[in-house]
Write an enzyme that holds these catalytic residues in place. Structure first.
Site, mmCIF file in Angstrom:
data_model
loop_
_atom_site.group_PDB
_atom_site.id
_atom_site.type_symbol
_atom_site.label_atom_id
_atom_site.label_comp_id
_atom_site.label_asym_id
_atom_site.label_seq_id
_atom_site.Cartn_x
_atom_site.Cartn_y
_atom_site.Cartn_z
ATOM 1 N N ASN A 274 -24.013 8.980 13.828
ATOM 2 C CA ASN A 274 -24.434 10.319 13.139
ATOM 3 C C ASN A 274 -26.137 9.939 13.419
ATOM 4 O O ASN A 274 -26.345 11.749 13.462
ATOM 5 C CB ASN A 274 -23.715 11.232 12.262
ATOM 6 N N ILE B 37 -22.043 -2.677 17.365
ATOM 7 C CA ILE B 37 -23.062 -3.655 15.958
ATOM 8 C C ILE B 37 -22.838 -4.600 17.126
ATOM 9 O O ILE B 37 -21.286 -4.884 17.434
ATOM 10 C CB ILE B 37 -22.903 -3.741 14.312
ATOM 11 N N GLU C 89 -31.766 -0.748 21.886
ATOM 12 C CA GLU C 89 -32.953 -0.699 21.248
ATOM 13 C C GLU C 89 -34.056 0.441 21.501
ATOM 14 O O GLU C 89 -35.273 0.690 22.222
ATOM 15 C CB GLU C 89 -33.878 -2.306 22.097
#
Length: 379
Positions: free
Chosen positions: A129, A157, A363
């Site tokens: 979130n 991840i 990123e």
């Protein structure tokens, strides 16, 4: 800055091409179709020194700089961008965080096994979130005697299930306090720490992307990276290098798309001539080559600054922003040059097309990079 590849870069590039022809290219369609994360391949990359490119030799790494690192990611990503992504995440995020901020004891304990990929690394900042709003993360670490108790979850991840070592950032202070977050080193098998759901992705399907889940996970204070409260500031510095990684990944996709387009345009004939002889195609190739070169210059400028220990926030954001957008643009043009064949899995450009989009998101999105760039130039 010397624009020619140095001896180490040339060696790495040729080594990856030779290795990839045997171990990556024949398998990449199966990995992509079935979303297989080829963990044994990364053990092989570890043996080649590619999983510890930036780790100094005193910790078992290759001890190279960012020129060699960018070259390695670029060459792997031309073969399969998902492999380049996983290699980059292991090197730049997990290993890089420990190298930058770990104590000598932590470096001696973790870096040698990360350098050889005896242990695969993961890095946990993003949450379901919060996304780029990391200061409002919900994962907490509450001090209890000699331990911290972690609760919460991370998502998107890389290596969340297969990873052996994870650097995780959790909130130890107030919500929104940039000095209220701390980085921890977690090991696979710790009670209350596990990988969660694996994402079913559009592209980069050979790279594993999952959740990380913490349920009353007890982490000893010896596993804190740097100082308590320093996790957010550390993460921003780690991400400066991470942007160079994504820029290099983007270069690999863009260069792969351009090379495939050049070769196909010379082989494909229409109206008794190769399609490369028509301005509609040759002008596309000219634009693609020029934009790729510009992206390379931005990326290697950032790598040069990183090698010299200078501040790279602006340079890495420019490189990541431009190179990622070019990867999307060039892979799109490649599909167009291939025509109907570009829409099939018989040729590599459709995979570049799908994989490239992550580069504008991972990123930090392109919009985030513009924000970083504008803040830097307005200072």
């Amino acid at each position: 800055m010397n624009f020619e590849m140095n001896e180490n870069q040339s060696m790495i590039a040729q080594m990856i091409r030779d290795f990839g022809a045997k171990e990556i290219t024949p398998h990449r369609k199966k990995w992509d179709d079935e979303q297989i994360f080829p963990l044994p391949l990364f053990k092989q990359l570890g043996e080649l020194g590619l999983m510890g490119v930036l780790i100094p030799s005193q910790y078992g790494g290759s001890g190279f700089g960012y020129f060699e690192y960018v070259t390695a990611i670029l060459e792997l990503s031309k073969l399969d961008p998902g492999i380049g992504l996983s290699m980059a995440a292991h090197n730049s995020l997990c290993s890089g965080h420990i190298l930058l901020f770990g104590s000598e004891e932590q470096k001696q304990k973790y870096l040698p096994k990360l350098a050889t990929c005896e242990h695969l690394g993961a890095w946990g900042l993003t949450e379901p979130n919060t996304g780029s709003d990391a200061a409002n993360m919900k994962t907490t670490a509450v001090e209890e005697g000699d331990h911290f108790i972690l609760n919460g979850a991370k998502n998107f991840i890389t290596h969340g299930v297969s990873g052996d070592i994870a650097v995780v950032i959790a909130r130890t202070g107030d919500v929104g306090d940039k000095h209220g977050m701390t980085a921890f080193i977690l090991e696979k098998g710790m009670e209350g720490f596990r990988g969660g759901r694996k994402e079913d992705k559009l592209g980069m399907r050979s790279s594993e992307t999952t959740e990380l889940i913490f349920e009353d996970c007890r982490v000893h204070k010896s596993q804190v990276l740097g100082k308590v409260g320093g996790g957010f500031v550390q993460s921003m510095k780690v991400l400066d290098g991470g942007r160079i990684s994504i820029a290099a990944l983007s270069l690999g996709i863009a260069e792969g798309a351009l090379e495939a387009s050049i070769n196909y345009s010379k082989e494909r004939h229409q109206f008794n001539k190769p399609i490369s002889s028509y301005q509609g195609i040759s002008f596309k190739l000219a634009d693609m080559a020029t934009k790729l070169e510009a992206a390379k210059l931005l990326t290697f400028k950032a790598a040069d600054l990183k090698n010299r220990g200078e501040r790279v926030t602006l340079a890495s954001a420019k490189a990541k922003y431009y190179a990622s957008e070019i990867a999307v643009e060039l892979s799109n043009e490649a599909v167009q040059i291939f025509g109907g064949y570009g829409f099939t899995k018989d040729y590599p450009v459709e995979k570049y097309y799908r994989d490239a989009k992550l580069c504008t998101i991972g990123e930090g999105t392109s919009e985030i990079q513009k924000l970083v760039i504008s803040r830097e130039i307005l200072k």
